[in-house]
Design an enzyme around this catalytic site. Structure first.
Site, PDB file in Angstrom:
ATOM      1  N   HIS A  53       0.855  -1.188   0.000  1.00 10.13           N
ATOM      2  CA  HIS A  53       0.000   0.000   0.000  1.00 10.13           C
ATOM      3  C   HIS A  53       0.892   1.239   0.000  1.00 10.13           C
ATOM      4  CE1 HIS A  53      -3.785  -2.045   1.890  1.00 10.13           C
ATOM      5  NE2 HIS A  53      -3.224  -2.801   0.957  1.00 10.13           N
ATOM      6  N   GLU A  55       1.070   3.812   1.914  1.00 10.47           N
ATOM      7  CA  GLU A  55       1.635   4.170   3.210  1.00 10.47           C
ATOM      8  C   GLU A  55       2.820   3.275   3.575  1.00 10.47           C
ATOM      9  OE1 GLU A  55      -2.949   4.447   3.777  1.00 10.47           O
ATOM     10  OE2 GLU A  55      -1.534   3.377   2.504  1.00 10.47           O
ATOM     11  N   CYS A  86      -2.117  -0.424   7.540  1.00 12.14           N
ATOM     12  CA  CYS A  86      -1.320   0.794   7.362  1.00 12.14           C
ATOM     13  C   CYS A  86      -1.303   1.647   8.623  1.00 12.14           C
ATOM     14  CB  CYS A  86      -1.833   1.584   6.170  1.00 12.14           C
ATOM     15  SG  CYS A  86      -1.517   0.741   4.609  1.00 12.14           S
TER      16      CYS A  86
END
Length: 158
Positions: A53, A55, A86
């Site tokens: 992801h 992040e 995250c």
């Protein structure tokens, strides 16, 4: 609306992710001085990694740049409210601030029902959390992306 160059940079990264057929999420990490140390986006399909992801990618990059595990004087800007994974990474990296754009009622770990408010507060006790920036612009990017995905999948039926 207050203009924020870091959030606008995250939005540009989200647009780039959409062009690569990744879910359009972008993340930026800055040091206290304002220096940008990570500019990332979702790369799940590119890397065949469900943890890639925006992040997580930004945290990994920032830690590489600084050669340390903790980012306690840093701020992360992300276009979409972080998921539980995250948010845990943000807390473990000890980021000072989290600034996100669009809330994510389905997957967001802050406003969704995945975690109780008490658990979220305990998880990010040392991280200041601010949300709801550039919602209209980010929402349009997300809607366009998923509309195009549905058109590809369903063809003219959609």
């Amino acid at each position: 609306m207050i203009k924020d160059e870091n959030m606008e940079l995250a939005i540009n990264e989200a647009k780039k992710a959409a062009q690569r057929d990744e879910v359009p999420v972008g993340a930026i990490i800055t040091e206290a001085s304002g220096r940008i140390i990570a500019v990332e986006s979702n790369k799940m399909f590119e890397l065949c990694d469900p943890t890639a992801h925006a992040e997580i990618n930004a945290i990994r990059r920032a830690c590489e740049v600084r050669r340390e595990c903790y980012l306690s004087d840093c701020t992360i800007y992300v276009t979409l409210e972080p998921c539980s994974m995250c948010l845990a990474a943000i807390a473990n990296a000890r980021l000072k601030k989290l600034i996100y754009g669009l809330p994510s009622p389905k997957y967001g770990a802050i406003t969704s029902n995945h975690l109780s408010c008490q658990n979220v507060e305990r998880l990010v006790k040392n991280t200041e959390v601010y949300g709801g920036f550039y919602q209209l612009e980010i929402s349009l990017i997300m809607k366009k992306f998923f509309k195009n995905k549905r058109k590809k999948f369903y063809g003219n039926r959609y």
